[in-house]
Design an enzyme around this catalytic site. Structure first.
Site, mmCIF file in Angstrom:
data_model
loop_
_atom_site.group_PDB
_atom_site.id
_atom_site.type_symbol
_atom_site.label_atom_id
_atom_site.label_comp_id
_atom_site.label_asym_id
_atom_site.label_seq_id
_atom_site.Cartn_x
_atom_site.Cartn_y
_atom_site.Cartn_z
ATOM 1 N N SER A 42 0.910 -1.217 0.041
ATOM 2 C CA SER A 42 0.002 0.000 0.085
ATOM 3 C C SER A 42 0.880 1.301 0.082
ATOM 4 C CB SER A 42 -0.992 -0.180 1.070
ATOM 5 O OG SER A 42 -0.105 -0.353 2.467
ATOM 6 N N GLU A 181 -8.838 -9.729 4.622
ATOM 7 C CA GLU A 181 -9.298 -8.296 4.099
ATOM 8 C C GLU A 181 -10.610 -8.054 3.561
ATOM 9 O OE1 GLU A 181 -6.276 -5.975 1.866
ATOM 10 O OE2 GLU A 181 -7.847 -4.136 1.645
HETATM 11 O O1 KIV Z 1 -0.414 -3.343 1.683
HETATM 12 C C1 KIV Z 1 -0.980 -3.171 2.868
HETATM 13 O O2 KIV Z 1 -0.985 -2.291 3.575
HETATM 14 C C2 KIV Z 1 -1.882 -4.603 3.258
HETATM 15 C C3 KIV Z 1 -2.545 -4.492 4.513
HETATM 16 C C4 KIV Z 1 -3.682 -3.446 4.498
HETATM 17 C C5 KIV Z 1 -3.249 -5.751 4.670
HETATM 18 O O3 KIV Z 1 -1.804 -5.367 2.662
#
Ligand code: KIV
Length: 267
Positions: A42, A181
């Site tokens: 992310s 998720e």
């Molecule tokens: O990339 C991320 O931050 C994640 C989490 C939200 C589980 O995969």
């Protein structure tokens, strides 16, 4: 100081606290609070200005993971392997996963492991056998966004059963934990009940073994958050106010003041 281990998480008798964060300064602030710092892919959309997580490169992810490892000494650091850095071939997956442990100082990797794509259970087993602690990730898996969008997963019975079955397979293949998720709370409960290894939810309700949120979302730094996020602060507002005040001061001559300038001879 000993870092939190997979065994510690397994034995924990209170909910696991996981935070997705991306830099050394943040890691240093939260190291003694979070059990796990996930260096999520992310980072792509949260910090690097990409539209989604797909463009994140292995080198970018390793660099952020290494920064978080440098900034922390207690929390488990989990590097989130970006799209297509795993799953293309077993050997390449293993080589890339090993770099998180050898070069970036991570304690584990996370792989998105959706029901029908991404990576085979066999590859997950291969990494685990090699000695790479692997965290799985089912439900909504953002690396599949161009195929599936960002919809909540497992709303119908067949889909829910498939996610549960996938989680079971992952456990059998050796994962030490599974992220769930954006699934209905009832499915979060079913998966958690079915597995021995701990589940960590994000938008997966309360009946899981732990929770994860992205740091920017939970401190209110993001410009809009999903409904499952609770914002505990308004850092975006605090930052904007501070920069506005600074800008006014600079423009009106209020900064620097006497105490911010070096005097003539004294340095
Ligand atoms: O990339 C991320 O931050 C994640 C989490 C939200 C589980 O995969």
């Amino acid at each position: 100081m000993e870092r939190v281990s997979a065994k510690d998480l397994f034995e924990k008798d209170e909910p696991i606290v996981m935070v997705a964060a991306y830099d050394a300064a943040t890691a240093e602030i939260i190291d003694d609070i979070a059990d796990v710092i996930l260096v999520g892919d992310s980072v792509g959309n949260v910090r690097l200005g990409y539209d989604d997580t797909l463009p994140v490169t292995l080198e970018e992810s390793l660099s952020h993971t290494a920064a978080v490892a440098r900034g922390s000494e207690r929390a488990m650091v989990v590097g989130d392997m970006p799209f297509a850095s795993f799953g293309v071939s077993k050997d390449r997956s293993a080589e890339n996963a090993a770099r998180y442990l050898k070069e970036a100082g991570a304690g584990a990797v996370k792989l998105e492991t959706p029901v029908d794509g991404g990576v085979s259970v066999d590859t997950v087993r291969h990494l685990s056998q090699l000695g790479v602690p692997v965290m799985g990730h089912v439900g909504l898996t953002p690396q599949q966004v161009r195929r599936e969008g960002y919809a909540v997963q497992g709303r119908d019975e067949g889909e829910a059963d498939a996610i549960l079955e996938r989680a079971r397979e992952l456990e059998e293949a050796g994962v030490f934990s599974v992220v769930l998720e954006a699934v209905p709370e009832s499915l979060g409960a079913r998966v958690t009940e079915a597995l021995d290894v701990p589940t960590v939810g994000i938008g997966a309700g309360r009946a899981v073994d732990g929770q994860v949120l992205v740091i920017d979302d939970l401190v209110g730094m993001s410009d809009g958050t999903p409904s499952f996020v609770k914002e505990y602060a308004d850092v975006r507002g605090v930052m904007r106010d501070a920069v506005e005040e600074y800008a006014d001061d600079v423009r009106e001559g209020g900064f620097p003041a006497d105490e911010h300038v070096f005097g003539g001879g004294e340095g």
